[in-house]
Design a protein around this motif. Structure first.
Motif, PDB file in Angstrom:
ATOM      1  N   THR A 300      -3.647   3.351  -2.330  1.00 22.21           N
ATOM      2  CA  THR A 300      -3.879   2.130  -1.558  1.00 22.21           C
ATOM      3  C   THR A 300      -2.770   1.109  -1.791  1.00 22.21           C
ATOM      4  N   LEU A 301      -2.381   0.945  -3.055  1.00 28.17           N
ATOM      5  CA  LEU A 301      -1.302   0.012  -3.376  1.00 28.17           C
ATOM      6  C   LEU A 301       0.025   0.449  -2.743  1.00 28.17           C
ATOM      7  N   CYS A 302       0.297   1.751  -2.797  1.00 27.66           N
ATOM      8  CA  CYS A 302       1.532   2.265  -2.187  1.00 27.66           C
ATOM      9  C   CYS A 302       1.527   2.057  -0.680  1.00 27.66           C
ATOM     10  N   LEU A 303       0.367   2.221  -0.059  1.00 28.44           N
ATOM     11  CA  LEU A 303       0.260   1.999   1.393  1.00 28.44           C
ATOM     12  C   LEU A 303       0.539   0.545   1.744  1.00 28.44           C
ATOM     13  N   LEU A 304       0.001  -0.371   0.955  1.00 27.59           N
ATOM     14  CA  LEU A 304       0.250  -1.799   1.196  1.00 27.59           C
ATOM     15  C   LEU A 304       1.734  -2.127   1.046  1.00 27.59           C
ATOM     16  N   LEU A 305       2.365  -1.548   0.033  1.00 30.42           N
ATOM     17  CA  LEU A 305       3.794  -1.793  -0.172  1.00 30.42           C
ATOM     18  C   LEU A 305       4.639  -1.122   0.909  1.00 30.42           C
ATOM     19  N   ALA A 306       4.153   0.011   1.428  1.00 28.54           N
ATOM     20  CA  ALA A 306       4.878   0.688   2.507  1.00 28.54           C
ATOM     21  C   ALA A 306       4.889  -0.174   3.768  1.00 28.54           C
ATOM     22  N   VAL A 307       3.799  -0.890   3.990  1.00 29.22           N
ATOM     23  CA  VAL A 307       3.696  -1.748   5.172  1.00 29.22           C
ATOM     24  C   VAL A 307       4.496  -3.031   4.998  1.00 29.22           C
ATOM     25  N   SER A 308       4.460  -3.594   3.794  1.00 31.16           N
ATOM     26  CA  SER A 308       5.049  -4.923   3.581  1.00 31.16           C
ATOM     27  C   SER A 308       6.366  -4.919   2.807  1.00 31.16           C
ATOM     28  N   GLY A 309       6.708  -3.786   2.194  1.00 30.76           N
ATOM     29  CA  GLY A 309       7.818  -3.762   1.251  1.00 30.76           C
ATOM     30  C   GLY A 309       9.163  -4.132   1.818  1.00 30.76           C
TER      31      GLY A 309
END
Length: 435
Positions: A300-309
């Motif tokens: 979940t954290l990786c997905l959030l960073l993939a979207v916003s990173g």
């Protein structure tokens, strides 16, 4: 119930500690920028490698036999102090020789001496004492001391950034930063003696006790050297073939990946002492669940960073970190593999079957070293990230294969999140925090 209670303590205290680590890391990145922070962490990686070599992984042996209550705490503390003192003498001699040889120094003058001695000796004491605390199911004391040290460093950085106290310069902070590791180690020694010994005595390990501790430690030592290189061998290739800016960006990606391993490492710290103390069956039942939960949270954290990173990394760390996004995305599969691997790795360490972890990490290291040599010169930090990611997956697959062969389990039990998992998490939170 005991396993759940240990997980709660570990999650809470180690979680707070790593939050302060993240905040400190962000401030260092913003103040020193990519070239400066990259240099600090690159030099620290050399010191860390020396810690792996000189420390002989005695913390593993101490933790293992402290968990089994086979060696008294005061003897282990005395071993920690004695060994750290000997290593300190080696550091002083080595630093003097290194500085005198007119080599190209990343750090020079007094900062080289202070940083090497403080970082190495401080981390050795911290590793040794923390392993004893964790063996006694105490996650609060060592992490509380670490939190206080990090908060102090954060406050000093904020003062430097504001310019309110002119004498606190960036150079002065380097001295304070490295000395904080030594302070933390000494505070842990004092706390350990206060909490677990009636009075300190200069008692040493018997020949039989030392033989047990050193035998386990030397096996762990082999594994830790290999695993250290699995994690950081790419730093040296990137440093050699890339610019200082690329190095700073890549190391920040790597450190971010290590921070994402917070939850799995917290779980592993609760798994190890219970398995070592003989409670294998209770822990084994929860390993699959822990692996699935790690994947759920980290995924979940990786997905959030993939979207916003793409904008988030520069916003948090500063404009000089605009090359983090692609390497991070290529590292994500490896991060997820490590997240699922941690509980299994801790389980085999607690069972005194370190050879499983050693073989898996050696195969991964062999692949990463060969691939880095061929592809980083041509494709840079993106190649480094992808190669490391594949290496982590190789390591995970090997350990998972061994576990599957031993316990006749199915692979889906480690990867597929079901409704029962969410129910378990809900009940766990309600029973633990809503009493």
């Amino acid at each position: 119930m005991q396993f759940k209670r240990l997980l709660v303590q570990s999650v809470f205290w180690r979680g707070l500690y790593f939050i302060t680590v993240l905040l400190l890391n962000v401030l260092i990145a913003r103040i020193f920028q990519a070239p400066g922070s990259g240099l600090i962490y690159y030099v620290s990686s050399f010191y860390a490698f020396f810690i792996v070599l000189a420390g002989l992984s005695l913390d593993s042996g101490m933790g293992f036999y402290a968990s089994k209550n086979e060696v008294p705490v005061n003897k282990l503390v005395n071993l920690s102090l004695s060994w750290t003192f000997l290593v300190g003498l080696m550091v002083v001699a080595g630093t003097y020789y290194y500085a005198k040889s007119n080599r190209d120094l990343s750090f020079s003058g007094p900062i080289l001496f202070v940083s090497s001695l403080s970082y190495i000796c401080g981390n050795l004491l911290t590793n040794y004492c923390s392993s004893i605390f964790y063996a006694h199911r105490n996650f609060r004391s060592p992490n509380l001391i670490g939190i206080c040290c990090n908060v102090l460093l954060v406050l000093i950085l904020l003062i430097i950034k504001s310019g309110f106290v002119p004498v606190l310069s960036s150079t002065a902070f380097l001295y304070i930063y490295f000395l904080s590791f030594l302070l933390q180690g000494l505070l842990l020694v004092a706390s350990l003696l206060y909490l677990y010994t009636e009075r300190w005595q200069p008692r040493i390990l018997s020949a039989a006790e030392f033989k047990k501790v050193i035998r386990y430690s030397l096996v762990a030592f082999t594994g830790n050297i290999i695993f250290f290189l699995v994690y950081r061998i790419d730093y040296f290739f990137v440093k050699y073939y890339s610019s200082a800016v690329d190095l700073g960006n890549y190391i920040q990606v790597s450190k971010l990946g290590q921070l994402l391993m917070l939850l799995p490492s917290i779980m592993a710290s609760a798994v190890f002492p219970m398995v070592a103390s003989g409670q294998k069956e209770e822990v084994k039942k929860g390993l699959k669940l822990l692996s699935r939960l790690s994947l759920l949270v980290i995924g979940t954290l990786c997905l959030l960073l993939a979207v916003s990173g793409n904008w988030f990394f520069s916003f948090i760390f500063g404009k000089s970190f605009d090359r983090m996004y692609q390497p991070f995305m290529l590292l994500v599969p490896g991060i997820l593999s490590l997240a699922s691997l941690y509980p299994l790795s801790a389980y085999y360490s607690g069972k005194n079957k370190l050879i499983v972890n050693i073989k898996g990490s050696f195969i991964a290291l062999l692949f990463i070293t060969i691939a880095d040599r061929f592809f980083i010169p041509r494709f840079g930090i993106n190649a480094a990230a992808l190669i490391s990611s594949i290496g982590y997956m190789i390591f995970h697959c090997y350990v998972l294969f061994i576990f599957k062969r031993e316990y006749k389990t199915t692979l889906s039990d480690f990867f597929f999140i079901g409704k029962s998992d969410f129910i378990w998490v809900k009940n766990f939170i309600l029973k633990t925090f809503m009493r």
